[in-house]
Design a protein around this motif. Structure first.
Motif, PDB file in Angstrom:
ATOM      1  N   GLN A   1      34.793  83.719  65.329  1.00 40.80           N
ATOM      2  CA  GLN A   1      34.264  85.050  65.612  1.00 40.80           C
ATOM      3  C   GLN A   1      34.818  85.632  66.908  1.00 40.80           C
ATOM      4  O   GLN A   1      34.084  86.045  67.806  1.00 40.80           O
ATOM      5  CB  GLN A   1      32.741  85.000  65.661  1.00 40.80           C
ATOM      6  CG  GLN A   1      32.114  84.593  64.329  1.00 40.80           C
ATOM      7  CD  GLN A   1      30.600  84.518  64.372  1.00 40.80           C
ATOM      8  OE1 GLN A   1      30.020  84.290  65.435  1.00 40.80           O
ATOM      9  NE2 GLN A   1      29.959  84.720  63.243  1.00 40.80           N
ATOM     10  N   GLY A   2      36.140  85.668  67.007  1.00 39.65           N
ATOM     11  CA  GLY A   2      36.789  86.288  68.158  1.00 39.65           C
ATOM     12  C   GLY A   2      37.001  85.373  69.341  1.00 39.65           C
ATOM     13  O   GLY A   2      37.583  85.785  70.353  1.00 39.65           O
ATOM     14  N   VAL A   3      36.545  84.128  69.242  1.00 36.54           N
ATOM     15  CA  VAL A   3      36.760  83.156  70.317  1.00 36.54           C
ATOM     16  C   VAL A   3      37.643  82.028  69.788  1.00 36.54           C
ATOM     17  O   VAL A   3      37.373  81.460  68.726  1.00 36.54           O
ATOM     18  CB  VAL A   3      35.424  82.573  70.828  1.00 36.54           C
ATOM     19  CG1 VAL A   3      35.680  81.526  71.910  1.00 36.54           C
ATOM     20  CG2 VAL A   3      34.529  83.682  71.363  1.00 36.54           C
ATOM     21  N   PHE A   4      38.699  81.727  70.521  1.00 33.13           N
ATOM     22  CA  PHE A   4      39.575  80.612  70.180  1.00 33.13           C
ATOM     23  C   PHE A   4      39.194  79.434  71.070  1.00 33.13           C
ATOM     24  O   PHE A   4      39.138  79.570  72.300  1.00 33.13           O
ATOM     25  CB  PHE A   4      41.039  80.985  70.388  1.00 33.13           C
ATOM     26  CG  PHE A   4      41.538  82.052  69.457  1.00 33.13           C
ATOM     27  CD1 PHE A   4      42.237  81.729  68.306  1.00 33.13           C
ATOM     28  CD2 PHE A   4      41.293  83.394  69.732  1.00 33.13           C
ATOM     29  CE1 PHE A   4      42.689  82.712  67.448  1.00 33.13           C
ATOM     30  CE2 PHE A   4      41.742  84.392  68.871  1.00 33.13           C
ATOM     31  CZ  PHE A   4      42.437  84.052  67.728  1.00 33.13           C
ATOM     32  N   ARG A   5      38.930  78.294  70.458  1.00 31.03           N
ATOM     33  CA  ARG A   5      38.485  77.114  71.181  1.00 31.03           C
ATOM     34  C   ARG A   5      39.511  75.995  71.012  1.00 31.03           C
ATOM     35  O   ARG A   5      39.946  75.725  69.889  1.00 31.03           O
ATOM     36  CB  ARG A   5      37.122  76.648  70.656  1.00 31.03           C
ATOM     37  CG  ARG A   5      36.041  77.733  70.624  1.00 31.03           C
ATOM     38  CD  ARG A   5      34.788  77.216  69.933  1.00 31.03           C
ATOM     39  NE  ARG A   5      33.784  78.261  69.740  1.00 31.03           N
ATOM     40  CZ  ARG A   5      32.857  78.590  70.637  1.00 31.03           C
ATOM     41  NH1 ARG A   5      32.812  77.943  71.798  1.00 31.03           N
ATOM     42  NH2 ARG A   5      31.982  79.540  70.386  1.00 31.03           N
ATOM     43  N   ALA A   6      39.871  75.360  72.111  1.00 28.65           N
ATOM     44  CA  ALA A   6      40.794  74.225  72.080  1.00 28.65           C
ATOM     45  C   ALA A   6      40.075  72.979  72.572  1.00 28.65           C
ATOM     46  O   ALA A   6      39.428  72.998  73.626  1.00 28.65           O
ATOM     47  CB  ALA A   6      42.018  74.503  72.947  1.00 28.65           C
ATOM     48  N   TYR A   7      40.166  71.906  71.795  1.00 26.25           N
ATOM     49  CA  TYR A   7      39.577  70.613  72.145  1.00 26.25           C
ATOM     50  C   TYR A   7      40.719  69.605  72.226  1.00 26.25           C
ATOM     51  O   TYR A   7      41.583  69.562  71.349  1.00 26.25           O
ATOM     52  CB  TYR A   7      38.578  70.163  71.080  1.00 26.25           C
ATOM     53  CG  TYR A   7      37.453  71.135  70.822  1.00 26.25           C
ATOM     54  CD1 TYR A   7      36.211  70.955  71.424  1.00 26.25           C
ATOM     55  CD2 TYR A   7      37.625  72.220  69.965  1.00 26.25           C
ATOM     56  CE1 TYR A   7      35.159  71.834  71.183  1.00 26.25           C
ATOM     57  CE2 TYR A   7      36.586  73.109  69.722  1.00 26.25           C
ATOM     58  CZ  TYR A   7      35.365  72.915  70.329  1.00 26.25           C
ATOM     59  OH  TYR A   7      34.331  73.796  70.091  1.00 26.25           O
ATOM     60  N   TYR A   8      40.715  68.753  73.251  1.00 26.11           N
ATOM     61  CA  TYR A   8      41.815  67.814  73.395  1.00 26.11           C
ATOM     62  C   TYR A   8      41.408  66.648  74.288  1.00 26.11           C
ATOM     63  O   TYR A   8      40.434  66.721  75.047  1.00 26.11           O
ATOM     64  CB  TYR A   8      43.057  68.510  73.975  1.00 26.11           C
ATOM     65  CG  TYR A   8      42.804  69.256  75.266  1.00 26.11           C
ATOM     66  CD1 TYR A   8      43.083  68.684  76.506  1.00 26.11           C
ATOM     67  CD2 TYR A   8      42.283  70.551  75.241  1.00 26.11           C
ATOM     68  CE1 TYR A   8      42.851  69.373  77.674  1.00 26.11           C
ATOM     69  CE2 TYR A   8      42.050  71.250  76.417  1.00 26.11           C
ATOM     70  CZ  TYR A   8      42.330  70.655  77.630  1.00 26.11           C
ATOM     71  OH  TYR A   8      42.091  71.342  78.805  1.00 26.11           O
ATOM     72  N   ARG A   9      42.167  65.575  74.164  1.00 25.42           N
ATOM     73  CA  ARG A   9      41.913  64.377  74.948  1.00 25.42           C
ATOM     74  C   ARG A   9      42.418  64.554  76.368  1.00 25.42           C
ATOM     75  O   ARG A   9      43.539  65.013  76.594  1.00 25.42           O
ATOM     76  CB  ARG A   9      42.629  63.180  74.304  1.00 25.42           C
ATOM     77  CG  ARG A   9      42.426  61.866  75.045  1.00 25.42           C
ATOM     78  CD  ARG A   9      43.145  60.733  74.343  1.00 25.42           C
ATOM     79  NE  ARG A   9      44.588  60.726  74.597  1.00 25.42           N
ATOM     80  CZ  ARG A   9      45.423  59.859  74.048  1.00 25.42           C
ATOM     81  NH1 ARG A   9      44.969  58.953  73.193  1.00 25.42           N
ATOM     82  NH2 ARG A   9      46.713  59.897  74.319  1.00 25.42           N
TER      83      ARG A   9
END
Length: 473
Positions: A79-87
């Motif tokens: 919904q318009g937010v880009f989320r990045a998850y990483y080690r």
């Protein structure tokens, strides 16, 4: 039986239902030319894979708790937010417990920032972007946005995390930042589990899927398991690759393509364990750990349309390592999970690069919508005929491009390969230009509704042109 029920049976049993063994039901799905799923004949035309454009660094992994061994990135557009998850992993030391899960955010998928979340104290401060520190949960943490219509609001996001020694634990989150275990015991305890273990809700199969690391004839490979509740999973089954030769698949990043969720796209990393590019001296000069330069890797593209079958139509590299020795280090060039739309006409693919180096970063690549591959022909022209299929809709739409000299014609045939009156090449308006969405006209009309629900073939004529996708609507 009603017409609608026939459609349902065709959807569930497209290749085996008695009397419909040669018919594939596509309904109003968007279909991409990423494999030969619908192709029967090619003459002068071919499927062509398209190389994404390098758009530069998305963000560096330069925080003290991130570091040169940060990797295993997941991108979620919500919904318009880009989320990045990483080690986050500053150094690799046997038995260390420095592994963290970090978080970055963007409004457009292009410019990224790392918020100070204030959740965990790292090096005496809570001013950091760390969301998980639990050593049991941080290995191989791989989240997804749950599209199951019955998913609870507090479990809008789900994830699997863990390793072979502990098994995979199921986690959930309402906001994508604060995570809790769904249950105390692991939900999956088979397989190697030593890279991203990718899960999602399949709208076409109506259940959760997980694709996890396993071994096949000495090669790093992939197995698949399914679940209806994300807690109880059936026994995994090894994925097959058709006639493609086995290669070491380090990460597979299998996920539903957001514009055609019946197609699971895998933009993953293949590993070449015995291909050393850097000399020992070059690695020493670059400051690279001895364990991380005696192999190389790149990105590949493959698909699955359900079950335990992958289609590896293209064996060539999808994203080749770049210029410079920094791109030829072990475990660099690992694509992030998920392709996301970052403009009205463009998608972005992200790749972890410069692994085991002080310049470790996430890099962005762009490609047109649906533009992984295309049905293409040169100036001399070419043709393609599909297998028989059944569609639903009133019009046919193409995502395509031609040169100024090029053109496309579409013809609809019956099951016996006869031209259907009103839908022949001679009655088709020439298709010229470069558009993401253009209806096909025959005799100044787009209306194909009288053929909806019946088996047809599609014959496409191309000259200096490419078609990336089509759909009936």
């Amino acid at each position: 039986m009603t017409k609608v029920n026939w459609f349902l049976l065709l959807f569930i049993f497209p290749l085996s239902f008695q009397g419909f063994s040669q018919h594939t039901f596509i309904g109003s799905n968007r279909e991409l030319f990423v494999d030969d799923f619908l192709i029967d004949q090619l003459d002068g035309a071919s499927l062509k894979m398209h190389v994404p454009k390098d758009e530069g660094v998305a963000f560096y992994l330069d925080k003290p708790w991130e570091g040169k061994f940060s990797t295993y990135t997941t991108i979620i557009h919500d919904q318009g937010v880009f989320r990045a998850y990483y080690r986050g992993l500053p150094d690799v030391v046997e038995g260390n417990n420095q592994r963290l899960t970090c978080y970055a955010e963007s409004k457009d998928g292009i410019d990224w920032y790392k918020p100070n979340l204030g959740i965990h104290e790292i090096k005496g401060s809570k001013d950091n972007n760390v969301i998980l520190v639990d050593e049991e949960l941080t290995p191989n943490f791989t989240p997804f946005l749950d599209t199951n219509p019955n998913a609870k609001a507090e479990e809008k996001f789900k994830a699997l995390a863990g390793k072979q020694a502990t098994g995979l634990f199921a986690l959930s989150s309402a906001d994508g930042i604060h995570w809790v275990k769904i249950q105390d015991k692991p939900v999956l305890q088979e397989g190697n589990l030593d890279s991203q273990n990718v899960s999602f809700w399949s709208t076409t199969e109506n259940k959760y899927l997980v694709f996890f690391r396993s071994t096949d004839s000495g090669f790093r490979s992939v197995s698949r398991s399914t679940s209806t509740d994300f807690k109880s999973w059936d026994k995994g089954i090894a994925m097959t690759f058709g006639s493609a030769p086995l290669e070491h698949i380090y990460t597979q990043q299998t996920s539903p393509y957001f514009r055609a969720p019946q197609i699971y796209l895998a933009v993953g990393a293949r590993f070449m364990p015995d291909k050393q590019v850097l000399t020992d001296g070059q690695a020493t000069e670059m400051g690279i750990d001895p364990n991380y330069y005696k192999a190389c890797s790149d990105a590949f593209l493959m698909t699955s349309r359900g079950g335990n079958q992958y289609r590896r139509y293209f064996m060539e590299s999808y994203i080749r390592p770049g210029i410079g020795l920094n791109n030829w280090v072990s475990r660099t060039n690992y694509p992030a999970l998920n392709v996301v739309q970052t403009s009205p006409y463009e998608m972005s693919i992200y790749v972890n690069q410069d692994y085991a180096q002080s310049t470790a970063h996430l890099r962005r690549y762009s490609i047109r919508l649906d533009g992984f591959a295309s049905l293409s022909a040169g100036f001399a022209g070419g043709e393609m005929i599909t297998k028989p299929f059944v569609f639903e809709g009133n019009a046919l739409e193409l995502n395509y491009s031609t040169s100024a000299a090029g053109e496309i014609y579409v013809e609809l045939l019956d099951e016996d390969d006869n031209k259907i009156p009103g839908f022949s090449k001679e009655e088709c308006q020439p298709i010229i230009g470069n558009e993401l969405s253009r209806p096909v006209y025959w005799n100044n009309s787009t209306n194909v509704s009288r053929l909806s629900g019946t088996a047809v073939r599609m014959k496409i004529y191309l000259k200096d042109a490419a078609i990336y996708s089509f759909r009936f609507y």
